[in-house]
Design a protein around this motif. Structure first.
Motif, PDB file in Angstrom:
ATOM      1  N   HIS A   1      -8.464  -7.410   4.622  1.00  0.00           N
ATOM      2  CA  HIS A   1      -7.007  -7.539   4.743  1.00  0.00           C
ATOM      3  C   HIS A   1      -6.586  -8.034   6.128  1.00  0.00           C
ATOM      4  CE1 HIS A   1      -6.607  -5.848   0.840  1.00  0.00           C
ATOM      5  NE2 HIS A   1      -7.057  -4.663   1.189  1.00  0.00           N
TER       6      HIS A   1
ATOM      7  N   TYR B   1      -3.487   4.330  -6.007  1.00  0.00           N
ATOM      8  CA  TYR B   1      -4.602   3.648  -5.324  1.00  0.00           C
ATOM      9  C   TYR B   1      -5.966   4.089  -5.863  1.00  0.00           C
ATOM     10  CZ  TYR B   1      -7.816   1.979  -1.803  1.00  0.00           C
ATOM     11  OH  TYR B   1      -8.878   1.359  -1.187  1.00  0.00           O
TER      12      TYR B   1
ATOM     13  N   TYR C   1       0.823  -1.211   0.000  1.00  0.00           N
ATOM     14  CA  TYR C   1       0.000   0.000   0.000  1.00  0.00           C
ATOM     15  C   TYR C   1       0.857   1.261   0.000  1.00  0.00           C
ATOM     16  CZ  TYR C   1      -4.329  -2.500  -0.034  1.00  0.00           C
ATOM     17  OH  TYR C   1      -5.378  -3.290  -0.454  1.00  0.00           O
TER      18      TYR C   1
ATOM     19  N   ASP D   1      -3.495   4.942   9.703  1.00  0.00           N
ATOM     20  CA  ASP D   1      -3.033   4.123   8.576  1.00  0.00           C
ATOM     21  C   ASP D   1      -1.534   3.858   8.768  1.00  0.00           C
ATOM     22  OD1 ASP D   1      -4.366   3.535   5.536  1.00  0.00           O
ATOM     23  OD2 ASP D   1      -2.184   3.382   5.660  1.00  0.00           O
ATOM     24  N   ALA D   2      -1.061   2.730   8.247  1.00  0.00           N
ATOM     25  CA  ALA D   2       0.361   2.389   8.390  1.00  0.00           C
ATOM     26  C   ALA D   2       1.234   3.118   7.380  1.00  0.00           C
ATOM     27  CB  ALA D   2       0.541   0.881   8.224  1.00  0.00           C
TER      28      ALA D   2
ATOM     29  N   GLY E   1     -13.012   1.076   5.806  1.00  0.00           N
ATOM     30  CA  GLY E   1     -13.356   0.779   4.420  1.00  0.00           C
ATOM     31  C   GLY E   1     -12.288  -0.096   3.801  1.00  0.00           C
ATOM     32  N   PHE E   2     -12.714  -1.227   3.245  1.00  0.00           N
ATOM     33  CA  PHE E   2     -11.800  -2.121   2.514  1.00  0.00           C
ATOM     34  C   PHE E   2     -10.587  -2.486   3.368  1.00  0.00           C
ATOM     35  CE2 PHE E   2     -14.390   0.356  -0.300  1.00  0.00           C
ATOM     36  CZ  PHE E   2     -14.984  -0.636  -1.053  1.00  0.00           C
ATOM     37  N   TRP E   3     -10.872  -2.693   4.654  1.00  0.00           N
ATOM     38  CA  TRP E   3      -9.815  -3.092   5.579  1.00  0.00           C
ATOM     39  C   TRP E   3     -10.047  -4.498   6.115  1.00  0.00           C
ATOM     40  CZ3 TRP E   3      -5.152  -3.268   6.863  1.00  0.00           C
ATOM     41  CH2 TRP E   3      -4.763  -3.747   8.105  1.00  0.00           C
TER      42      TRP E   3
ATOM     43  N   ALA F   1      -7.389   2.315   8.960  1.00  0.00           N
ATOM     44  CA  ALA F   1      -6.862   2.121   7.597  1.00  0.00           C
ATOM     45  C   ALA F   1      -7.492   3.147   6.650  1.00  0.00           C
ATOM     46  CB  ALA F   1      -7.098   0.685   7.135  1.00  0.00           C
ATOM     47  N   CYS F   2      -7.272   4.404   6.950  1.00  0.00           N
ATOM     48  CA  CYS F   2      -8.008   5.507   6.293  1.00  0.00           C
ATOM     49  C   CYS F   2      -7.673   5.665   4.818  1.00  0.00           C
ATOM     50  CB  CYS F   2      -7.743   6.806   7.030  1.00  0.00           C
ATOM     51  SG  CYS F   2      -5.991   7.310   7.019  1.00  0.00           S
ATOM     52  N   GLY F   3      -6.495   5.207   4.402  1.00  0.00           N
ATOM     53  CA  GLY F   3      -6.145   5.316   2.994  1.00  0.00           C
ATOM     54  C   GLY F   3      -6.072   6.759   2.524  1.00  0.00           C
TER      55      GLY F   3
ATOM     56  N   ALA G   1       0.311   4.224  12.064  1.00  0.00           N
ATOM     57  CA  ALA G   1       0.486   3.069  12.956  1.00  0.00           C
ATOM     58  C   ALA G   1       0.082   1.782  12.255  1.00  0.00           C
ATOM     59  CB  ALA G   1      -0.373   3.243  14.209  1.00  0.00           C
ATOM     60  N   ASP G   2       0.708   0.701  12.688  1.00  0.00           N
ATOM     61  CA  ASP G   2       0.349  -0.644  12.229  1.00  0.00           C
ATOM     62  C   ASP G   2      -0.791  -1.139  13.116  1.00  0.00           C
ATOM     63  OD1 ASP G   2       0.129  -3.359  11.822  1.00  0.00           O
ATOM     64  OD2 ASP G   2       2.281  -3.744  11.892  1.00  0.00           O
ATOM     65  N   LEU G   3      -1.944  -1.356  12.523  1.00  0.00           N
ATOM     66  CA  LEU G   3      -3.134  -1.712  13.318  1.00  0.00           C
ATOM     67  C   LEU G   3      -2.989  -3.044  14.037  1.00  0.00           C
ATOM     68  CD1 LEU G   3      -5.966  -0.484  10.940  1.00  0.00           C
ATOM     69  CD2 LEU G   3      -5.372   0.425  13.200  1.00  0.00           C
TER      70      LEU G   3
ATOM     71  N   TRP H   1     -13.092   7.977   1.996  1.00  0.00           N
ATOM     72  CA  TRP H   1     -14.172   7.921   2.994  1.00  0.00           C
ATOM     73  C   TRP H   1     -13.953   8.950   4.083  1.00  0.00           C
ATOM     74  CZ3 TRP H   1     -18.283   5.135   1.546  1.00  0.00           C
ATOM     75  CH2 TRP H   1     -18.081   4.216   0.501  1.00  0.00           C
TER      76      TRP H   1
HETATM   77  C1  SAM Z   1      -7.611  -1.258   0.602  1.00  0.00           C
HETATM   78  S1  SAM Z   1      -6.880   0.150   1.362  1.00  0.00           S
HETATM   79  C2  SAM Z   1      -8.305   0.983   2.027  1.00  0.00           C
HETATM   80  C3  SAM Z   1      -8.099   2.453   2.220  1.00  0.00           C
HETATM   81  C4  SAM Z   1      -9.351   3.251   2.563  1.00  0.00           C
HETATM   82  N1  SAM Z   1      -9.946   2.783   3.778  1.00  0.00           N
HETATM   83  C5  SAM Z   1     -10.344   3.225   1.434  1.00  0.00           C
HETATM   84  O1  SAM Z   1     -11.383   2.562   1.564  1.00  0.00           O
HETATM   85  O2  SAM Z   1     -10.088   3.846   0.411  1.00  0.00           O
HETATM   86  C6  SAM Z   1      -6.115  -0.548   2.763  1.00  0.00           C
HETATM   87  C7  SAM Z   1      -5.379   0.449   3.625  1.00  0.00           C
HETATM   88  O3  SAM Z   1      -4.833  -0.254   4.743  1.00  0.00           O
HETATM   89  C8  SAM Z   1      -3.571   0.279   5.045  1.00  0.00           C
HETATM   90  N2  SAM Z   1      -2.831  -0.742   5.790  1.00  0.00           N
HETATM   91  C9  SAM Z   1      -2.292  -1.891   5.316  1.00  0.00           C
HETATM   92  N3  SAM Z   1      -1.760  -2.598   6.329  1.00  0.00           N
HETATM   93  C10 SAM Z   1      -1.964  -1.862   7.455  1.00  0.00           C
HETATM   94  C11 SAM Z   1      -1.646  -2.060   8.820  1.00  0.00           C
HETATM   95  N4  SAM Z   1      -1.026  -3.182   9.238  1.00  0.00           N
HETATM   96  N5  SAM Z   1      -1.992  -1.112   9.711  1.00  0.00           N
HETATM   97  C12 SAM Z   1      -2.637   0.018   9.294  1.00  0.00           C
HETATM   98  N6  SAM Z   1      -2.974   0.255   8.020  1.00  0.00           N
HETATM   99  C13 SAM Z   1      -2.641  -0.681   7.106  1.00  0.00           C
HETATM  100  C14 SAM Z   1      -2.966   0.627   3.721  1.00  0.00           C
HETATM  101  O4  SAM Z   1      -1.923   1.573   3.829  1.00  0.00           O
HETATM  102  C15 SAM Z   1      -4.207   1.137   2.965  1.00  0.00           C
HETATM  103  O5  SAM Z   1      -4.322   2.532   3.087  1.00  0.00           O
END
Ligand code: SAM
Length: 230
Positions: free
Chosen positions: A133, A23, A16, A88-89, A128-130, A67-69, A111-113, A73
């Motif tokens: 993952h 993205y 990411y 977000d990481a 969203g879309f987290w 995971a705000c991206g 931060a790493d969630l 959103w």
């Molecule tokens: C699919 S994107 C979704 C972004 C946003 N929520 C959206 O819907 O557009 C996933 C997001 O998770 C973040 N991410 C990935 N691994 C992560 C982690 N371990 N901790 C925090 N954020 C993480 C990525 O940097 C990315 O911004």
């Protein structure tokens, strides 16, 4: 596929970070994600359905976005909130989010969630879309984190991907869920976790963890819903 592979969550962050500037092409159905006008019409109709559902869930007060991206959103949350804490990481996506949303009510946490504990409680939690993952073996721990972040009467809203090959890039090899390979525009490849949840099974699993969830799906692309602790 096995999603317990060592290093996969770090590789997911690296993906990411590297993908930050491209993205939005996925969400906007551009470049490798452009599958024609009819597809885009269906996609954006379904995005509108989810955006309307988010509006009905009435995000307000102190909001936590996980995971705000790039802010696709966050912009909606910021319009309704007293304050948004956006985690977000990736510093790269946070920078894009900041310049898109430009809101004094949003503060960002890099931060790493999987290694982060909410420092406060919130009126509304959004991701969203987290969830797709989050490896299945981390699922319960993730929802424990979410529960810890909630004030009494707070609500969770989430949106994610349904298993739909058409949602991926045209040159993306389609894989069932678990650990999947994703490619950037320059051809670099990364392995990430991608779990496609279905509404009834997800609601049932959340019920066993003490959540009451109302989970729906759009016709092709998205799963979305609300959850509150019972
Ligand atoms: C699919 S994107 C979704 C972004 C946003 N929520 C959206 O819907 O557009 C996933 C997001 O998770 C973040 N991410 C990935 N691994 C992560 C982690 N371990 N901790 C925090 N954020 C993480 C990525 O940097 C990315 O911004």
């Amino acid at each position: 596929m096995d999603d317990k592979e060592p290093g996969i969550l770090d590789e997911q962050i690296a993906y990411y970070r590297a993908r930050a500037s491209e993205y939005d092409e996925w969400f906007l159905r551009q470049g490798r994600y452009d599958r024609g006008a009819e597809h885009s019409r269906r996609w954006f109709d379904e995005v509108a359905t989810v955006e309307a559902a988010l509006g009905e869930a009435a995000p307000s007060g102190d909001i936590l976005e996980l995971a705000c991206g790039t802010g696709l959103w966050t912009r909606h949350l910021a319009a309704q909130a007293t304050h948004v804490t956006a985690v977000d990481a990736s510093a790269e996506v946070i920078a894009i989010n900041r310049s898109r949303v430009r809101s004094p009510v949003v503060s960002y946490v890099e931060a790493d969630l999987f290694r982060w504990t909410p420092p406060a409680t919130y009126d509304f939690v959004f991701f969203g879309f987290w969830l797709s993952h989050v490896p299945l073996e981390q699922f319960d721990a993730f929802w424990t984190l979410v529960k810890r972040a909630l004030r009494p009467s707070a609500k969770v809203f989430f949106v994610d991907s349904l298993a739909a090959q058409e949602a991926t890039a045209r040159d993306q090899h389609w894989e069932t869920d678990g650990i999947v390979e994703r490619r950037l525009n320059d051809g670099q490849t990364f392995r990430i976790v991608k779990i496609f949840h279905e509404p009834p099974q997800l609601a049932a699993r959340l019920a066993t963890l003490g959540w009451a969830a109302d989970i729906r799906a759009t016709p092709h692309f998205f799963i979305y819903g609300t959850a509150v602790p019972r």
